[in-house]
Write a protein that holds these residues in place. Structure first.
Motif, PDB file in Angstrom:
ATOM      1  N   TYR A   1       4.568  -2.073 -14.039  1.00 19.75           N
ATOM      2  CA  TYR A   1       4.959  -3.110 -13.093  1.00 19.75           C
ATOM      3  C   TYR A   1       4.113  -4.362 -13.290  1.00 19.75           C
ATOM      4  N   GLN A   2       4.592  -5.457 -12.723  1.00 22.05           N
ATOM      5  CA  GLN A   2       3.901  -6.740 -12.823  1.00 22.05           C
ATOM      6  C   GLN A   2       3.290  -7.108 -11.470  1.00 22.05           C
ATOM      7  N   LEU A   3       2.056  -7.578 -11.490  1.00 23.50           N
ATOM      8  CA  LEU A   3       1.379  -7.990 -10.259  1.00 23.50           C
ATOM      9  C   LEU A   3       2.004  -9.278  -9.710  1.00 23.50           C
ATOM     10  N   PRO A   4       1.938  -9.482  -8.394  1.00 22.97           N
ATOM     11  CA  PRO A   4       1.269  -8.651  -7.378  1.00 22.97           C
ATOM     12  C   PRO A   4       2.119  -7.501  -6.866  1.00 22.97           C
ATOM     13  N   PHE A   5       3.341  -7.344  -7.381  1.00 18.98           N
ATOM     14  CA  PHE A   5       4.196  -6.189  -7.094  1.00 18.98           C
ATOM     15  C   PHE A   5       4.323  -5.956  -5.584  1.00 18.98           C
ATOM     16  N   LYS A   6       4.702  -7.012  -4.886  1.00 19.84           N
ATOM     17  CA  LYS A   6       4.843  -6.927  -3.421  1.00 19.84           C
ATOM     18  C   LYS A   6       5.967  -5.965  -3.033  1.00 19.84           C
ATOM     19  N   PHE A   7       5.712  -5.184  -2.018  1.00 20.78           N
ATOM     20  CA  PHE A   7       6.717  -4.241  -1.538  1.00 20.78           C
ATOM     21  C   PHE A   7       7.796  -5.006  -0.784  1.00 20.78           C
ATOM     22  N   THR A   8       9.037  -4.795  -1.180  1.00 24.46           N
ATOM     23  CA  THR A   8      10.131  -5.572  -0.594  1.00 24.46           C
ATOM     24  C   THR A   8      10.796  -4.871   0.582  1.00 24.46           C
ATOM     25  N   GLY A   9      10.322  -3.665   0.912  1.00 18.46           N
ATOM     26  CA  GLY A   9      10.775  -3.002   2.119  1.00 18.46           C
ATOM     27  C   GLY A   9       9.771  -3.223   3.239  1.00 18.46           C
ATOM     28  N   THR A  10       9.768  -2.295   4.208  1.00 17.43           N
ATOM     29  CA  THR A  10       8.840  -2.372   5.335  1.00 17.43           C
ATOM     30  C   THR A  10       8.006  -1.102   5.389  1.00 17.43           C
ATOM     31  N   ILE A  11       6.691  -1.284   5.521  1.00 20.48           N
ATOM     32  CA  ILE A  11       5.798  -0.137   5.685  1.00 20.48           C
ATOM     33  C   ILE A  11       5.604   0.060   7.184  1.00 20.48           C
ATOM     34  N   ASP A  12       6.318   1.033   7.718  1.00 18.66           N
ATOM     35  CA  ASP A  12       6.252   1.278   9.155  1.00 18.66           C
ATOM     36  C   ASP A  12       4.927   1.939   9.536  1.00 18.66           C
ATOM     37  N   LYS A  13       4.467   2.857   8.688  1.00 17.40           N
ATOM     38  CA  LYS A  13       3.219   3.551   8.978  1.00 17.40           C
ATOM     39  C   LYS A  13       2.688   4.196   7.696  1.00 17.40           C
ATOM     40  N   LEU A  14       1.410   4.032   7.443  1.00 21.08           N
ATOM     41  CA  LEU A  14       0.761   4.667   6.296  1.00 21.08           C
ATOM     42  C   LEU A  14      -0.427   5.461   6.812  1.00 21.08           C
ATOM     43  N   THR A  15      -0.499   6.721   6.457  1.00 18.68           N
ATOM     44  CA  THR A  15      -1.578   7.583   6.941  1.00 18.68           C
ATOM     45  C   THR A  15      -2.225   8.311   5.774  1.00 18.68           C
ATOM     46  N   THR A  16      -3.550   8.302   5.749  1.00 16.18           N
ATOM     47  CA  THR A  16      -4.299   9.108   4.787  1.00 16.18           C
ATOM     48  C   THR A  16      -5.166  10.080   5.567  1.00 16.18           C
ATOM     49  N   LYS A  17      -4.998  11.370   5.277  1.00 21.28           N
ATOM     50  CA  LYS A  17      -5.820  12.401   5.905  1.00 21.28           C
ATOM     51  C   LYS A  17      -6.708  13.027   4.845  1.00 21.28           C
ATOM     52  N   LEU A  18      -7.979  13.152   5.172  1.00 19.03           N
ATOM     53  CA  LEU A  18      -8.974  13.655   4.223  1.00 19.03           C
ATOM     54  C   LEU A  18      -9.495  15.016   4.659  1.00 19.03           C
ATOM     55  N   GLY A  19      -9.615  15.916   3.697  1.00 21.66           N
ATOM     56  CA  GLY A  19     -10.305  17.169   3.948  1.00 21.66           C
ATOM     57  C   GLY A  19     -11.796  16.969   3.762  1.00 21.66           C
ATOM     58  N   PRO A  20     -12.598  18.002   4.021  1.00 23.72           N
ATOM     59  CA  PRO A  20     -14.050  17.872   3.840  1.00 23.72           C
ATOM     60  C   PRO A  20     -14.416  17.777   2.366  1.00 23.72           C
ATOM     61  N   SER A  21     -15.525  17.128   2.084  1.00 23.32           N
ATOM     62  CA  SER A  21     -16.018  17.054   0.718  1.00 23.32           C
ATOM     63  C   SER A  21     -16.299  18.446   0.190  1.00 23.32           C
TER      64      SER A  21
END
Length: 839
Positions: A800-820
């Motif tokens: 892909y070519q930068l800045p590669f803007k997302f043309t849809g809508t990001i309603d919610k983004l979640t990252t869940k981490l386990g323990p190290s």
């Protein structure tokens, strides 16, 4: 009888006059008091100065009143402009000014117009040297006992320059100077990089009114982590010829040009600190070609040392009787350190290593050339005769962080990968230094570039880590042009030198805070020809970095032998009390070649006791050579301890220190998106880029997750061929509407850098499942950010070519981490390996 309003006016005026009267008497107004062009030069004891009394007349009506403008603060009459230049990771034997083979005509120019200093010293590391330089205090005094990434909660090591230690920027700004900072900014604590601030530790909070540069210890010169004041900027977009080294000079020239137009009589203080030659080594291809044509390194690193050593004697920048210190062949005197001899290498190794040195040298020459353009702008404005220029070659010795072999991607070394397949290295031979590489050179060159001394950057105990070439010019004030000065001096001496040169006193109060004393001594006495051979006024100086210690006093140096070479990773460190000490009479032994510890044990004990005294005075305690596990020490952070991160919409430029870390653990990334009619594509979330990182994105509407293992291998989860049979055979684009994309990774711990299994699902259907053998163990990126909705740095792959803007809508983004899943022992070993190459 007076009205109540008249009485109130009278009381207010009387109070104002009484409060400000002492200040008024101490400050002499130039010009007609109260006129718009009135000025004042303050005594500087208190900055900002207390307000002066209103000197006009205030009545109820303006027709019966007289206006009065407060005088504008100006610098003392004749105060010089200041151009303070310091390059990065360059030892004593690099510049042509001090006998090196790399052409540095800009530094030569300063030296020929002024003086060269042959016993000038740094702290051995980046941010500590820089903190000492701008404050005039020892690095531990101002909380910079080690690089900021390893900060701990002790006064000498917390990476915070307190308000009781005002910088030279703050002092000069409040005394009528225009202050600016261009280039590397490695003094803001890493936990304060984000837009949440606070900004008191950014250049603006340290007295620099304008900042154009990058945050942190290093950055990609093609796509830098760049700021104008507090705002991240991206000037390289759409410019194939962009390189920060040139851009920074362009901006400095533009700034000086504008300043001369709007305030030609206002003196400037310009602090110019380019990234060259810290890794990554990234000059332009034109500069690489110029250096390649000179064939400077064809005979190898030992012959290079001999050439530099001979040049240094010819130039007189080392005494005639100086001895060349030995090559590290495993001898006990060097703690067992060993580097390969040039003749032991294969033809392919020699070819590759010569290329590495040529790119490094091109970067050094290129950096000096752009510095020369800034100096030329000062001359073109007719201001060179009233400008003091200080040019320091390096903030420490040359860097050993490129491993024994060098690397096309320094992030591999930062992650403890010290040997790369030779074919992989050779794939990058032609593009070494380009935007496709993030390179560093083999340590053999490092040792040679620190000629005639032993050791390298990181090693505070020896001059290979701390001796810097420096030149100062100041027309009309230095009569012994082209002269050499041999007095012992240190980076903390620059601030008092500038204060004496400008006629400005160190303040007693800054913003109401009593100031601690400046600890350096002025070098201005050396400007006088009569003092060419005068004894140094800097009589005592301690050195310490991660347990390596030294003390200088009156021509003698006591120093600890580094128990582990900085390129020997993972070795066990001894107890601090078990270090071996060496003793040198540097008045007779310039290169620290003849250890007198066994012959003069009483002198050694005297020097060791002096070190303890100085260390106690300047906040060096507690000594700590565990050093690199300190990167794990808790630090103030808005994200510390979080295991779930939630975002909505577009969020770009989040510093990696404030982003969720997926290293060495289970994690799940869930993106809830809306695809509009006509489809969507673009980056949903990414961290890192070309040299390591990950990205979740839609490519022509097709969902993809890519994991980039340090540009050595890339792994891709997607529908269609390679995905789960029957789920999405043709890799179809997402239809308009709402969708949920989930990437779930199960880590095969415990331990660092292990592999795991990634499963990619779209709307509950498994698109792809893949097991990988390894992951990035320690650091995914140095200078790229966590971006949601676009990609602001480099791409994780070339699809892909930068800045590669997302043309849809990001309603919610979640990252869940386990323990190290790193044990305490794993963390200790891994962090020691990481930080030894990431100082």
């Amino acid at each position: 009888m007076k009205s109540a309003r008249q009485i109130l006016f009278g009381v207010m005026l009387a109070a104002a006059v009484m409060a400000a009267a002492p200040s008024a008497r101490a400050q002499q107004i130039n010009g007609t008091p109260g006129s718009p062009d009135a000025t004042v030069t303050i005594d500087g004891k208190q900055i900002p100065p207390p307000p002066m009394p209103f000197g006009g007349v205030i009545k109820e009506s303006v027709k019966d009143s007289t206006p009065y403008w407060p005088p504008r603060v100006v610098a003392p009459k004749g105060a010089p402009n200041i151009l303070l230049v310091m390059t990065d990771d360059q030892g004593y034997g690099i510049s042509s000014t001090f006998g090196g083979v790399i052409p540095t005509p800009a530094m030569d120019r300063v030296a020929k117009a002024g003086l060269r200093y042959t016993q000038f010293h740094s702290t051995a590391l980046c941010s500590p040297t820089r903190a000492a330089l701008i404050t005039g205090r020892n690095h531990h005094t101002v909380g910079a006992g080690v690089v900021g990434e390893l900060a701990t909660g002790y006064p000498g090591y917390d990476s915070i320059i307190g308000p009781e230690h005002a910088t030279i920027g703050e002092i000069l700004k409040e005394n009528g100077y225009a202050t600016s900072w261009f280039g590397k900014e490695h003094n803001t604590p890493t936990f304060q990089y984000s837009l949440a601030g606070p900004y008191d530790q950014w250049p603006s909070g340290m007295g620099f009114e304008y900042f154009y540069g990058f945050m942190g210890g290093e950055t990609d010169q093609w796509t830098p982590y760049l700021f104008r004041d507090h705002t991240q900027i991206f000037p390289w977009i759409g410019r194939k010829d962009y390189n920060l080294t040139t851009d920074m000079a362009d901006e400095a020239v533009k700034y000086l040009h504008s300043m001369n137009a709007v305030a030609p009589d206002k003196p400037f203080f310009l602090y110019y600190v380019p990234g060259g030659t810290h890794s990554p080594h990234q000059p332009t291809k034109e500069w690489i070609a110029k250096i390649h044509a000179m064939h400077l390194f064809d005979n190898g690193w030992e012959k290079l040392r001999d050439t530099i050593f001979a040049n240094q004697k010819k130039l007189g920048v080392i005494p005639p009787d100086t001895q060349l210190t030995p090559w590290p062949d495993g001898q006990a005197a060097l703690g067992g350190a060993k580097l390969p001899r040039w003749d032991s290498l294969s033809l392919i190794q020699k070819k590759l290593y010569i290329r590495q040195a040529e790119v490094f040298a091109a970067y050094a020459a290129y950096t000096d050339y752009e510095i020369g353009r800034v100096i030329q702008e000062v001359q073109d404005q007719g201001k060179l005769d009233n400008t003091i220029i200080i040019y320091i070659c390096g903030d420490n010795g040359t860097s050993p962080e490129g491993t024994l072999e060098g690397t096309y991607n320094t992030l591999t070394a930062y992650n403890g990968i010290l040997t790369l397949p030779e074919p992989l290295q050779l794939l990058h031979y032609e593009d070494w230094g380009s935007d496709k590489t993030y390179p560093h050179m083999a340590v053999g060159w490092t040792w040679a570039f620190d000629t005639p001394f032993k050791w390298t950057k990181q090693v505070a105990s020896h001059f290979g880590g701390t001796r810097q070439g420096m030149a100062i010019s100041w027309p009309g004030h230095i009569s012994d042009v082209g002269g050499i000065r041999t007095q012992f001096h240190h980076i903390i001496d620059i601030v008092p030198t500038l204060l004496e040169a400008t006629g400005i006193k160190a303040p007693e109060l800054v913003n109401g805070i009593p100031q601690k004393p400046i600890e350096g001594v002025s070098m201005a006495y050396t400007f006088d020809t009569a003092n060419a051979k005068a004894p140094s006024k800097h009589e005592t100086q301690y050195f310490e970095m991660v347990g390596n210690r030294a003390i200088y006093h009156d021509g003698w140096v006591a120093a600890t032998t580094p128990p582990v070479a900085p390129w020997m990773l993972g070795a066990t460190m001894p107890a601090l009390g078990d270090y071996h000490w060496e003793l040198y009479n540097i008045a007779k032994d310039y290169s620290e070649n003849n250890d007198l510890a066994a012959q003069q044990p009483d002198k050694l004990k005297e020097m060791q006791a002096l070190f303890l005294t100085e260390a106690g005075k300047y906040q060096v305690f507690p000594l700590d050579n565990s050093g690199f596990v300190r990167v794990l020490a808790p630090k103030p952070s808005a994200t510390a301890g979080k295991t779930e991160f939630t975002y909505t919409g577009v969020n770009a430029g989040i510093p990696f220190g404030n982003a969720p870390s997926i290293l060495d653990k289970d994690y799940t990334i869930t993106a809830e998106i809306t695809v509009p009619k006509g489809g969507a594509e673009g980056m949903i979330v990414t961290l890192g880029g070309r040299f390591g990182g990950y990205g979740l994105y839609l490519l022509k509407g097709k969902p993809i997750f890519t994991y980039n293992l340090l540009d050595m291998e890339r792994f891709r989860w997607e529908g269609g061929v390679g995905g789960r049979v029957g789920a999405d055979l043709f890799g179809r684009a997402l239809a308009p509407g709402k969708h949920t994309l989930v990437f779930n990774f199960k880590y095969d711990g415990p331990g660092p850098g292990k592999g795991g299994t990634g499963v990619f699902t779209v709307d509950g259907k498994e698109m792809a499942s893949k097991k990988i053998a390894h992951t990035i163990p320690l650091i995914m990126t140095v200078d790229e950010t966590f971006d949601i909705g676009l990609d602001t740095g480099t791409g994780v792959d070339n699809s892909y070519q930068l800045p590669f803007k997302f043309t849809g809508t990001i309603d919610k983004l979640t990252t869940k981490l386990g323990p190290s899943q790193m044990s305490a022992a794993d963390k200790k070993a891994a962090e020691e390996a990481y930080a030894k190459v990431n100082n």
